[in-house]
Design a protein around this motif. Structure first.
Motif, PDB file in Angstrom:
ATOM      1  N   ASP A 118       7.857  10.787  -0.064  1.00 49.52           N
ATOM      2  CA  ASP A 118       6.610  10.969   0.579  1.00 49.52           C
ATOM      3  C   ASP A 118       6.015  10.914  -0.535  1.00 49.52           C
ATOM      4  O   ASP A 118       5.148  12.029   0.041  1.00 49.52           O
ATOM      5  N   MET A 119       5.597  10.029  -0.663  1.00 48.83           N
ATOM      6  CA  MET A 119       5.631   8.913  -0.720  1.00 48.83           C
ATOM      7  C   MET A 119       5.763   7.984  -2.590  1.00 48.83           C
ATOM      8  O   MET A 119       5.385   6.729  -2.300  1.00 48.83           O
ATOM      9  N   LYS A 120       6.233   9.178  -2.685  1.00 44.50           N
ATOM     10  CA  LYS A 120       6.208   8.391  -5.070  1.00 44.50           C
ATOM     11  C   LYS A 120       6.992   7.504  -4.797  1.00 44.50           C
ATOM     12  O   LYS A 120       6.889   6.647  -5.922  1.00 44.50           O
ATOM     13  N   GLY A 121       8.114   7.134  -4.027  1.00 43.62           N
ATOM     14  CA  GLY A 121       9.497   6.626  -4.280  1.00 43.62           C
ATOM     15  C   GLY A 121       8.505   5.591  -4.563  1.00 43.62           C
ATOM     16  O   GLY A 121       9.198   3.606  -4.645  1.00 43.62           O
ATOM     17  N   GLY A 122       8.042   5.033  -2.831  1.00 39.68           N
ATOM     18  CA  GLY A 122       7.141   4.022  -2.833  1.00 39.68           C
ATOM     19  C   GLY A 122       6.279   3.430  -3.440  1.00 39.68           C
ATOM     20  O   GLY A 122       5.570   1.992  -3.870  1.00 39.68           O
ATOM     21  N   VAL A 123       5.403   4.338  -4.428  1.00 44.85           N
ATOM     22  CA  VAL A 123       4.405   3.706  -4.910  1.00 44.85           C
ATOM     23  C   VAL A 123       5.104   3.829  -6.468  1.00 44.85           C
ATOM     24  O   VAL A 123       4.280   2.470  -7.690  1.00 44.85           O
ATOM     25  N   LEU A 133      -6.394  -4.148  12.500  1.00 45.60           N
ATOM     26  CA  LEU A 133      -7.552  -5.205  12.219  1.00 45.60           C
ATOM     27  C   LEU A 133      -6.890  -7.106  13.021  1.00 45.60           C
ATOM     28  O   LEU A 133      -6.764  -7.600  11.809  1.00 45.60           O
ATOM     29  N   GLY A 134      -5.994  -7.181  12.758  1.00 44.49           N
ATOM     30  CA  GLY A 134      -4.708  -8.029  13.254  1.00 44.49           C
ATOM     31  C   GLY A 134      -4.385  -8.622  12.477  1.00 44.49           C
ATOM     32  O   GLY A 134      -3.655  -9.536  11.865  1.00 44.49           O
ATOM     33  N   ILE A 135      -3.394  -8.019  11.478  1.00 45.61           N
ATOM     34  CA  ILE A 135      -2.507  -8.201  10.188  1.00 45.61           C
ATOM     35  C   ILE A 135      -1.643  -7.226  10.775  1.00 45.61           C
ATOM     36  O   ILE A 135      -1.316  -6.125  10.535  1.00 45.61           O
ATOM     37  N   PRO A 136      -0.111  -8.198  10.733  1.00 49.31           N
ATOM     38  CA  PRO A 136       0.938  -7.804  11.255  1.00 49.31           C
ATOM     39  C   PRO A 136       0.756  -6.702   9.441  1.00 49.31           C
ATOM     40  O   PRO A 136       1.010  -7.060   8.321  1.00 49.31           O
ATOM     41  N   ALA A 137       2.116  -5.304  10.051  1.00 52.43           N
ATOM     42  CA  ALA A 137       2.522  -4.833   8.872  1.00 52.43           C
ATOM     43  C   ALA A 137       3.783  -3.735   8.862  1.00 52.43           C
ATOM     44  O   ALA A 137       4.019  -3.943  10.591  1.00 52.43           O
ATOM     45  N   VAL A 138       4.495  -3.858   8.374  1.00 50.38           N
ATOM     46  CA  VAL A 138       5.733  -3.078   8.800  1.00 50.38           C
ATOM     47  C   VAL A 138       6.150  -1.878   7.662  1.00 50.38           C
ATOM     48  O   VAL A 138       5.278  -1.350   5.995  1.00 50.38           O
ATOM     49  N   ASN A 139       6.844  -1.487   7.828  1.00 47.58           N
ATOM     50  CA  ASN A 139       7.111  -0.254   6.469  1.00 47.58           C
ATOM     51  C   ASN A 139       8.333  -0.412   5.950  1.00 47.58           C
ATOM     52  O   ASN A 139       9.284  -0.788   6.591  1.00 47.58           O
ATOM     53  N   PHE A 140       8.331  -0.640   4.638  1.00 51.01           N
ATOM     54  CA  PHE A 140       9.169  -0.823   3.952  1.00 51.01           C
ATOM     55  C   PHE A 140       9.650  -0.124   2.484  1.00 51.01           C
ATOM     56  O   PHE A 140       8.390   0.264   1.310  1.00 51.01           O
ATOM     57  N   GLY A 141       9.901   1.246   2.309  1.00 45.31           N
ATOM     58  CA  GLY A 141      10.393   1.824   1.189  1.00 45.31           C
ATOM     59  C   GLY A 141      11.394   2.750   1.201  1.00 45.31           C
ATOM     60  O   GLY A 141      12.069   2.872   2.260  1.00 45.31           O
ATOM     61  N   ALA A 199       1.056  -1.181   0.170  1.00 43.33           N
ATOM     62  CA  ALA A 199       0.193   0.335  -0.051  1.00 43.33           C
ATOM     63  C   ALA A 199       1.540   1.251  -0.131  1.00 43.33           C
ATOM     64  O   ALA A 199       1.837   0.931   0.585  1.00 43.33           O
ATOM     65  N   GLY A 200       0.279   2.051  -0.373  1.00 41.60           N
ATOM     66  CA  GLY A 200       1.086   3.971  -0.807  1.00 41.60           C
ATOM     67  C   GLY A 200       0.293   4.436  -1.343  1.00 41.60           C
ATOM     68  O   GLY A 200      -0.431   4.893  -1.648  1.00 41.60           O
ATOM     69  N   HIS A 201       0.421   6.020  -0.520  1.00 40.32           N
ATOM     70  CA  HIS A 201      -0.424   7.307  -0.593  1.00 40.32           C
ATOM     71  C   HIS A 201      -0.112   7.413  -2.037  1.00 40.32           C
ATOM     72  O   HIS A 201       0.993   7.634  -2.302  1.00 40.32           O
ATOM     73  N   THR A 202      -0.867   8.217  -2.879  1.00 43.48           N
ATOM     74  CA  THR A 202      -0.612   9.564  -4.171  1.00 43.48           C
ATOM     75  C   THR A 202      -0.605  10.735  -3.389  1.00 43.48           C
ATOM     76  O   THR A 202       0.481  11.216  -4.187  1.00 43.48           O
ATOM     77  N   ASP A 203      -0.970  11.684  -2.040  1.00 41.67           N
ATOM     78  CA  ASP A 203      -1.051  12.980  -2.185  1.00 41.67           C
ATOM     79  C   ASP A 203       0.018  13.133  -1.440  1.00 41.67           C
ATOM     80  O   ASP A 203       1.134  11.998  -1.251  1.00 41.67           O
ATOM     81  N   THR A 204       0.775  14.407  -1.873  1.00 41.88           N
ATOM     82  CA  THR A 204       1.697  14.864  -0.947  1.00 41.88           C
ATOM     83  C   THR A 204       1.239  16.458  -0.046  1.00 41.88           C
ATOM     84  O   THR A 204       0.293  16.753  -0.798  1.00 41.88           O
ATOM     85  N   VAL A 205       2.027  17.120   0.855  1.00 38.55           N
ATOM     86  CA  VAL A 205       1.597  17.777   1.527  1.00 38.55           C
ATOM     87  C   VAL A 205       2.257  19.310   0.263  1.00 38.55           C
ATOM     88  O   VAL A 205       2.315  18.643  -0.619  1.00 38.55           O
ATOM     89  N   PRO A 206       1.637  20.547   0.864  1.00 36.27           N
ATOM     90  CA  PRO A 206       1.415  21.137  -0.620  1.00 36.27           C
ATOM     91  C   PRO A 206       2.906  21.149  -1.195  1.00 36.27           C
ATOM     92  O   PRO A 206       3.976  21.491  -0.543  1.00 36.27           O
ATOM     93  N   ILE A 207       3.006  21.862  -2.653  1.00 32.56           N
ATOM     94  CA  ILE A 207       4.254  22.106  -2.919  1.00 32.56           C
ATOM     95  C   ILE A 207       4.760  23.881  -2.678  1.00 32.56           C
ATOM     96  O   ILE A 207       4.119  24.356  -2.610  1.00 32.56           O
ATOM     97  N   LEU A 226       3.547  -1.312   4.048  1.00 31.79           N
ATOM     98  CA  LEU A 226       3.404  -0.162   4.069  1.00 31.79           C
ATOM     99  C   LEU A 226       4.679   0.716   3.457  1.00 31.79           C
ATOM    100  O   LEU A 226       6.030   0.438   3.262  1.00 31.79           O
ATOM    101  N   GLY A 227       4.820   1.257   1.879  1.00 29.36           N
ATOM    102  CA  GLY A 227       6.127   1.611   1.717  1.00 29.36           C
ATOM    103  C   GLY A 227       6.457   3.165   1.216  1.00 29.36           C
ATOM    104  O   GLY A 227       7.201   3.971   1.219  1.00 29.36           O
ATOM    105  N   GLU A 228       6.138   3.196   2.871  1.00 31.38           N
ATOM    106  CA  GLU A 228       6.159   4.736   3.516  1.00 31.38           C
ATOM    107  C   GLU A 228       8.121   4.875   2.978  1.00 31.38           C
ATOM    108  O   GLU A 228       8.895   3.348   3.705  1.00 31.38           O
TER     109      GLU A 228
END
Length: 364
Positions: A108-113, A325-333, A76-84, A165-167
């Protein structure tokens, strides 16, 4: 300049050069609330891939395999950014594998996308079923978060045995995440003309003892499942006064408490109230953290495939939603999390390759 809605959608080459793909993503401005054009481009790039089923819900795009595997992994990854801040379009420095992409969202975080998209195109027969989620409004308030909305309205789309999460995490595994709490402390006084200040009581001056207590506070370092999380408690905003000749009768100090994932929101609030005992405190926002969960077999398998020593995640990320939700998750990006939101934000090509290759090694 960023592409405008009247221009054709940019073409995203998912099987070509990763750096070029990241450049194309960064050059489509997608500040929170304005992700539609980038989501359209991602959808157009994924539609020709016969091994993926696509589900579009607002500006959330889900692509998934349906191979009947015993396990399912979410990337998973988010497509939005903070203001330019004058940092779109992107610019690229260096050469070859030492190139660096500079621009809003590169870290943050189009590299992950970009990594997600490259993996989605490359893995037609993964060892586990895969769900790729590209979601909107992560950088703003909880009520607008696209992943949270999908969790409420289409929880079936989040079902998995593990999530990544591709953060930005410097291309290494970061387990769990801190919880975060915001609170406001209101100081009161008596308004008066500043020329006759002795007739009033200055509410801004009354904030002094509070600020001194915050400055003297020593944040805890808490070990959770082998990872050490550094807590933080800081004043992040202060407001008071109505005019240059009026003694203010009200001052509000906002504080942010980042707490270890071993604490529940209720325990975090109790701790905050204890530290700030004697002050009028109102909690305005809270999000629970996520324990690392690296002892789960699928998580251990992922860490073994990726290599390196897992680190704690300093900050809150959407791994907490999966943890709840009981789903193990990590950040890797890819990218340095210290450059997230910085005007000179960037992402190295080497990190893109490291993350993509590790995921392919694990999932192929």
């Amino acid at each position: 300049m960023p592409t405008s809605p009247s221009e054709p959608l940019p073409r995203l080459d998912l099987t070509g050069d990763l750096t070029d793909l990241l450049v194309a993503l960064v050059d489509v401005a997608s500040v929170s609330g304005d992700e539609a054009r980038l989501t359209d481009a991602i959808q157009a790039a994924l539609e020709p891939l016969d091994h993926l089923e696509l589900v579009r819900d607002g500006d959330v795009l889900v692509a998934r395999t349906q191979l009947g595997r015993a396990e399912r992994v979410v990337l998973a990854g988010h497509t939005d950014t903070v203001p330019i801040a004058g940092n779109v379009p992107s610019r690229t420095t260096g050469s070859g594998d030492d190139r660096v992409v500079h621009g809003r969202g590169a870290c943050d975080m189009k590299g992950g996308v970009a990594v997600q998209l490259a993996v989605a195109a490359a893995l037609t027969e993964p060892s586990r079923d895969l769900t790729y989620i590209f979601y909107d409004n992560e950088e703003v308030e909880e009520s607008r978060n696209g992943l949270a909305r999908i969790g409420r309205e289409r929880p079936d789309l989040l079902a998995a045995t593990f999530a990544v999460l591709g953060e930005p995490s410097n291309a290494r595994v970061e387990g769990g995440c801190q919880g975060t709490m915001r609170a406001e402390i209101t100081l009161t006084g008596v308004a008066a003309h500043s020329a006759r200040s002795w007739k009033g009581s200055n509410a801004i001056h009354a904030a002094g003892p509070l600020l001194e207590r915050l400055a003297a506070h020593v944040p805890a370092q808490v070990e959770v499942e082998g990872l050490v999380y550094r807590e933080g408690l800081n004043a992040v905003r202060i407001a008071g006064g109505i005019a240059g000749n009026v003694v203010p009768d009200r001052c509000v100090v906002e504080v942010n408490y980042r707490f270890a994932p071993s604490k529940s929101p209720a325990q975090a609030e109790a701790y905050l109230r204890d530290v700030l005992d004697g002050f009028d405190l109102e909690v305005t926002d809270v999000a629970a953290g996520a324990r690392p969960g690296l002892d789960q077999p699928v998580a251990a398998d992922f860490v073994a495939a990726v290599g390196g020593e897992p680190q704690p995640k300093f900050g809150w990320t959407d791994v907490a939603r999966f943890s709840a939700l009981g789903i193990p998750a990590v950040n890797f990006g890819p990218g340095d999390p210290g450059k997230a939101h910085a005007d000179d934000e960037f992402c190295p090509t080497a990190d893109l390759h490291t993350c993509r290759d590790a995921l392919l090694r694990w999932l192929a």
